[in-house]
Design a protein around this motif. Structure first.
Motif, PDB file in Angstrom:
ATOM      1  N   HIS A  63       0.842  -1.190   0.000  1.00 19.07           N
ATOM      2  CA  HIS A  63       0.000   0.000   0.000  1.00 19.07           C
ATOM      3  C   HIS A  63       0.882   1.246   0.000  1.00 19.07           C
ATOM      4  N   TYR A  67      -2.831   5.678  -0.624  1.00 16.44           N
ATOM      5  CA  TYR A  67      -3.833   4.829   0.012  1.00 16.44           C
ATOM      6  C   TYR A  67      -3.908   5.132   1.511  1.00 16.44           C
ATOM      7  N   ARG A  70      -5.620   8.361   2.156  1.00 13.40           N
ATOM      8  CA  ARG A  70      -7.079   8.247   2.017  1.00 13.40           C
ATOM      9  C   ARG A  70      -7.696   7.631   3.270  1.00 13.40           C
ATOM     10  N   THR A  78     -12.719   4.478   0.012  1.00 16.69           N
ATOM     11  CA  THR A  78     -11.646   3.607   0.516  1.00 16.69           C
ATOM     12  C   THR A  78     -12.128   2.807   1.710  1.00 16.69           C
TER      13      THR A  78
END
Length: 113
Positions: A63, A67, A70, A78
């Motif tokens: 990740h 990511y 988010r 997400t």
């Protein structure tokens, strides 16, 4: 009580082994005086009455920073995807049973699929 004696500090949070829990555990945590309970259910933690259920979002080494940002910002898409993934895996464990699920998972991870 044993942990508090050894640590010399109050223990106010509880996490079930593997993060999987039943509602009865929340009730037991309240009775035991815990104020927070860590789960494996992804999402955004919000305080409520009784024990605060801490939600945890799974982060793996692949990740990226976007990511993780988010997740931190609480982006609905997400968080929704993480919750959907969790319940798909949860359903698989319930249908297959933990032993079969773990065997299947190890086969899939070994094959790189």
């Amino acid at each position: 009580a044993v942990l508090e004696d050894r640590l010399g500090a109050a223990v106010s949070s509880y996490a079930a082994v593997g993060g999987h829990y039943g509602n009865w555990m929340c009730e037991a945590a309240i009775e035991a005086g815990y104020t927070s309970f860590a789960s494996m259910i992804p999402g955004k933690t919000s305080a409520g009455k009784g024990v605060c259920i801490l939600r945890r979002n799974h982060i793996q080494n692949h990740h990226g920073a976007g990511y993780i940002a988010r997740l931190i910002r609480g982006r609905r898409l997400t968080l929704s995807f993480n919750l959907f993934r969790y319940y798909c895996l949860y359903a698989s464990r319930r249908i297959l049973g933990m032993e079969s699920y773990d065997r299947l998972k190890s086969v899939v991870l070994r094959s790189g699929s």
